[in-house]
Design a protein around this motif. Sequence first.
Motif, PDB file in Angstrom:
ATOM      1  N   GLY A 197       0.807  -1.220   0.000  1.00  0.00           N
ATOM      2  CA  GLY A 197       0.000   0.000   0.000  1.00  0.00           C
ATOM      3  C   GLY A 197       0.832   1.258   0.000  1.00  0.00           C
ATOM      4  N   ASP A 198       0.299   2.302   0.643  1.00  0.00           N
ATOM      5  CA  ASP A 198       0.914   3.632   0.545  1.00  0.00           C
ATOM      6  C   ASP A 198       2.212   3.778   1.317  1.00  0.00           C
ATOM      7  OD1 ASP A 198      -1.093   4.433  -1.054  1.00  0.00           O
ATOM      8  OD2 ASP A 198      -2.287   5.358   0.537  1.00  0.00           O
ATOM      9  N   TYR A 199       2.470   2.920   2.239  1.00  0.00           N
ATOM     10  CA  TYR A 199       3.728   3.006   2.998  1.00  0.00           C
ATOM     11  C   TYR A 199       4.315   1.608   3.152  1.00  0.00           C
ATOM     12  CZ  TYR A 199       0.448   2.105   6.846  1.00  0.00           C
ATOM     13  OH  TYR A 199      -0.530   1.583   7.648  1.00  0.00           O
ATOM     14  N   ASP A 200       5.537   1.547   3.670  1.00  0.00           N
ATOM     15  CA  ASP A 200       6.268   0.278   3.627  1.00  0.00           C
ATOM     16  C   ASP A 200       6.159  -0.535   4.915  1.00  0.00           C
ATOM     17  OD1 ASP A 200       7.319   0.780   1.017  1.00  0.00           O
ATOM     18  OD2 ASP A 200       8.619   2.269   1.946  1.00  0.00           O
TER      19      ASP A 200
ATOM     20  N   ILE B 229      14.127   6.646  15.266  1.00  0.00           N
ATOM     21  CA  ILE B 229      13.607   6.061  14.021  1.00  0.00           C
ATOM     22  C   ILE B 229      13.869   6.987  12.820  1.00  0.00           C
ATOM     23  CG2 ILE B 229      11.527   5.217  12.835  1.00  0.00           C
ATOM     24  CD1 ILE B 229      12.445   3.375  15.111  1.00  0.00           C
ATOM     25  N   ALA B 230      13.424   8.235  12.952  1.00  0.00           N
ATOM     26  CA  ALA B 230      13.548   9.162  11.816  1.00  0.00           C
ATOM     27  C   ALA B 230      14.984   9.307  11.297  1.00  0.00           C
ATOM     28  CB  ALA B 230      12.953  10.514  12.183  1.00  0.00           C
ATOM     29  N   PRO B 231      15.983   9.288  12.187  1.00  0.00           N
ATOM     30  CA  PRO B 231      17.361   9.488  11.690  1.00  0.00           C
ATOM     31  C   PRO B 231      17.940   8.302  10.895  1.00  0.00           C
ATOM     32  CG  PRO B 231      17.204  10.074  14.018  1.00  0.00           C
ATOM     33  CD  PRO B 231      15.958   9.348  13.657  1.00  0.00           C
ATOM     34  N   ILE B 232      17.287   7.150  10.899  1.00  0.00           N
ATOM     35  CA  ILE B 232      17.820   6.015  10.121  1.00  0.00           C
ATOM     36  C   ILE B 232      17.878   6.456   8.654  1.00  0.00           C
ATOM     37  CG2 ILE B 232      17.346   3.633   9.366  1.00  0.00           C
ATOM     38  CD1 ILE B 232      16.044   3.182  12.142  1.00  0.00           C
ATOM     39  N   PRO B 233      19.045   6.359   8.027  1.00  0.00           N
ATOM     40  CA  PRO B 233      19.252   6.992   6.721  1.00  0.00           C
ATOM     41  C   PRO B 233      18.232   6.592   5.654  1.00  0.00           C
ATOM     42  CG  PRO B 233      21.295   6.048   7.550  1.00  0.00           C
ATOM     43  CD  PRO B 233      20.247   5.672   8.521  1.00  0.00           C
ATOM     44  N   GLU B 234      17.814   5.305   5.645  1.00  0.00           N
ATOM     45  CA  GLU B 234      16.903   4.870   4.575  1.00  0.00           C
ATOM     46  C   GLU B 234      15.462   5.343   4.783  1.00  0.00           C
ATOM     47  OE1 GLU B 234      18.934   2.910   6.245  1.00  0.00           O
ATOM     48  OE2 GLU B 234      20.348   2.116   4.769  1.00  0.00           O
ATOM     49  N   ILE B 235      15.159   5.810   5.977  1.00  0.00           N
ATOM     50  CA  ILE B 235      13.772   6.203   6.239  1.00  0.00           C
ATOM     51  C   ILE B 235      13.501   7.592   5.670  1.00  0.00           C
ATOM     52  CG2 ILE B 235      12.136   6.809   8.086  1.00  0.00           C
ATOM     53  CD1 ILE B 235      13.132   4.316   9.532  1.00  0.00           C
ATOM     54  N   THR B 236      12.488   7.662   4.803  1.00  0.00           N
ATOM     55  CA  THR B 236      12.207   8.942   4.137  1.00  0.00           C
ATOM     56  C   THR B 236      11.032   9.676   4.772  1.00  0.00           C
ATOM     57  OG1 THR B 236      10.763   7.797   2.573  1.00  0.00           O
ATOM     58  CG2 THR B 236      13.071   8.100   1.907  1.00  0.00           C
ATOM     59  N   GLN B 237      10.172   8.949   5.463  1.00  0.00           N
ATOM     60  CA  GLN B 237       8.998   9.620   6.047  1.00  0.00           C
ATOM     61  C   GLN B 237       8.426   8.800   7.202  1.00  0.00           C
ATOM     62  OE1 GLN B 237       5.426   9.724   3.670  1.00  0.00           O
ATOM     63  NE2 GLN B 237       4.852  11.744   4.422  1.00  0.00           N
ATOM     64  N   THR B 238       8.001   9.499   8.238  1.00  0.00           N
ATOM     65  CA  THR B 238       7.269   8.825   9.327  1.00  0.00           C
ATOM     66  C   THR B 238       5.950   9.579   9.548  1.00  0.00           C
ATOM     67  OG1 THR B 238       8.145  10.157  11.144  1.00  0.00           O
ATOM     68  CG2 THR B 238       9.432   8.221  10.518  1.00  0.00           C
ATOM     69  N   VAL B 239       4.872   8.826   9.740  1.00  0.00           N
ATOM     70  CA  VAL B 239       3.584   9.435  10.113  1.00  0.00           C
ATOM     71  C   VAL B 239       3.102   8.702  11.371  1.00  0.00           C
ATOM     72  CG1 VAL B 239       1.208   9.908   9.404  1.00  0.00           C
ATOM     73  CG2 VAL B 239       3.036   9.873   7.686  1.00  0.00           C
ATOM     74  N   THR B 240       3.006   9.455  12.459  1.00  0.00           N
ATOM     75  CA  THR B 240       2.677   8.826  13.743  1.00  0.00           C
ATOM     76  C   THR B 240       1.196   9.026  14.083  1.00  0.00           C
ATOM     77  OG1 THR B 240       4.905   9.296  14.502  1.00  0.00           O
ATOM     78  CG2 THR B 240       3.291   8.744  16.201  1.00  0.00           C
ATOM     79  N   HIS B 241       0.536   7.916  14.454  1.00  0.00           N
ATOM     80  CA  HIS B 241      -0.879   7.983  14.886  1.00  0.00           C
ATOM     81  C   HIS B 241      -0.945   7.486  16.330  1.00  0.00           C
ATOM     82  CE1 HIS B 241      -2.104   8.186  10.592  1.00  0.00           C
ATOM     83  NE2 HIS B 241      -1.151   7.292  10.406  1.00  0.00           N
ATOM     84  N   TYR B 242      -1.304   8.377  17.248  1.00  0.00           N
ATOM     85  CA  TYR B 242      -1.473   7.926  18.632  1.00  0.00           C
ATOM     86  C   TYR B 242      -2.803   7.184  18.762  1.00  0.00           C
ATOM     87  CZ  TYR B 242       2.622  10.470  19.948  1.00  0.00           C
ATOM     88  OH  TYR B 242       3.911  10.882  20.040  1.00  0.00           O
ATOM     89  N   ILE B 243      -2.764   6.118  19.499  1.00  0.00           N
ATOM     90  CA  ILE B 243      -4.005   5.340  19.672  1.00  0.00           C
ATOM     91  C   ILE B 243      -4.834   5.991  20.782  1.00  0.00           C
ATOM     92  CG2 ILE B 243      -4.941   3.095  20.364  1.00  0.00           C
ATOM     93  CD1 ILE B 243      -2.463   1.858  18.926  1.00  0.00           C
TER      94      ILE B 243
END
Lengths: 381, 165
Positions: free
Chosen positions: B103-106, B127-141
């Motif tokens: 889907g839309d994310y990996d 998490i965000a600083p890991i070089p291969e990661i291009t985007q994070t979207v966080t959803h709090y439950i």
Amino acid sequence: MTFEPADRVDRVPPSGIRRFFELAEEMDDIISLGVGEPDFSAPWAAREAAITSLERGRTSYTANRGKRELREKIARYERDYHDLKYDPDEEVLVTAGASEGIDLAFRALLDSGDTAAVVQPCYVSYVPDATFAGVDVIDVPTRATDEFKLTREALERAGAAEADALVYCYPNNPTGATMTREELGEVAAFCREHDLLVFADEIYADLTYEHDHASIATLPGMRERTVVFNGFSKAFAMTGFRLGYAMAPPQAVEAMNRVHQYTMLSAPTTAQHAAIEALDNCREEVEAMTEQYDRRRKYVLSRFEEMGLDCFPAAGAFYAFPECPWDDANEFAEALLQEQRVAVVPGTAFGEGASGHLRISYATGLEDLKEAMNRMAAFVE
Amino acid sequence: MSSRREILDLLRENARYTTEDLANLTDATEDEVEAIIDDLEAEGAIRGYQAVVDWNAVDETDGEHVRATVELNVALDRETNYGDIADRIKKFPEVTSLRLVSGDYDFDLEVEGDSMREVSHFISDKIAPIPEITQTVTHYIMDSYKEQGKTFDDHDDDDRLSVSP
């Protein structure tokens, strides 16, 4: 003129265990193994079909015999799963629950003063329905030693040869007993020899665990003398929809429909739409629920074995029918309810022949079932 | 259904069923049940036994509990595949589940912490600083209505008669 019950109503006594029912209803934290209906909700697709039918305003009467589409689906389902072949136009009548069908059969196919041989223990409505129709009843007791199966000997012993109709329910409520095709063979022979009609309540037909369900109407010479009743309450968990059906030769269906059209007019329309969907698309749910019941059945039977309570191996419906460890099943059920808050139905609710037993319904979630059996074990010890 | 599958289904339903319960619920004997569970554990089919917790029902004095699901997008190169990135992420104890999804994310990541601040910092710092990661979207439950097949509702809607003959 005052409001006194009519004689035929007066002849039907109130339930002897009414006090027990009332006691159970007053208590709100009990685990109930006393409920004779599935704990599952009706399959979602069937519920959705009911909602859609209402949204589209399909709220008028249907044909007296039921929607033709539904009768066709019933005929196909019975052919595919129970080997029964009936013409949807002339041999199927859609009723408000199988219970209405049985009542119709007594009123439409037997005369006042006729005699019905009723296999005991049995569902509580048969004898009152017969009485309301002015039909006399001969009890045909079955025994634990015969695994509550109906035998030629039991029919002969009860004098059923003199009766006009034989009434039974297999798989059986309350015992969970089933009949194989071979076992039904001797019953069929008896009915042919003595010219008995058969009212075969097969509402639990899909809930069998050890062998496939066999209908007496599939045996030679039986279709023409049998009315088969089924419905959506048990296998499809659609009790509140109040929808069943009767299948019989045209003459019988015509007579039953004549009473039906002046009393019920037609079965509930919304329920008929739900039932069409159920027959079309909900067989998987039926099989999944049956698998769950079977698992619970094995559990309950092994727990009774551990408790040392004799319980014949119920092979159908969702009931176990162990022997009561006390002389009085009513007293036992009441004490179990008071002390352990577990509700079971004393056999006396199903007639004298069942009085030494308890009916345990396993239409209850496994967690509750386990806790209830633990409490019952503690009580018995 | 095979006994192995049956026992897996039953343990998924309630991991506290005893060997005796499981034997009563199936055609297997207690010894057979034990052997099947040993095999399933040895094969790695059963990875552990956990409670299903409704955190809203846990007393506040037991501490705050915050969960979030995080959508991760990654950029792969010749030397790095999804497994390599997963190996880096799954080591963090804050990560309770990690799944590669279509889907839309990996990746679909589930993170737990004692406060929103702690969870936010974990995402931004680890998490965000890991070089291969291009985007994070966080959803709090915010609330949970069903977890691992168990619905969280307090009302008992069984309105069947207690007893029916």
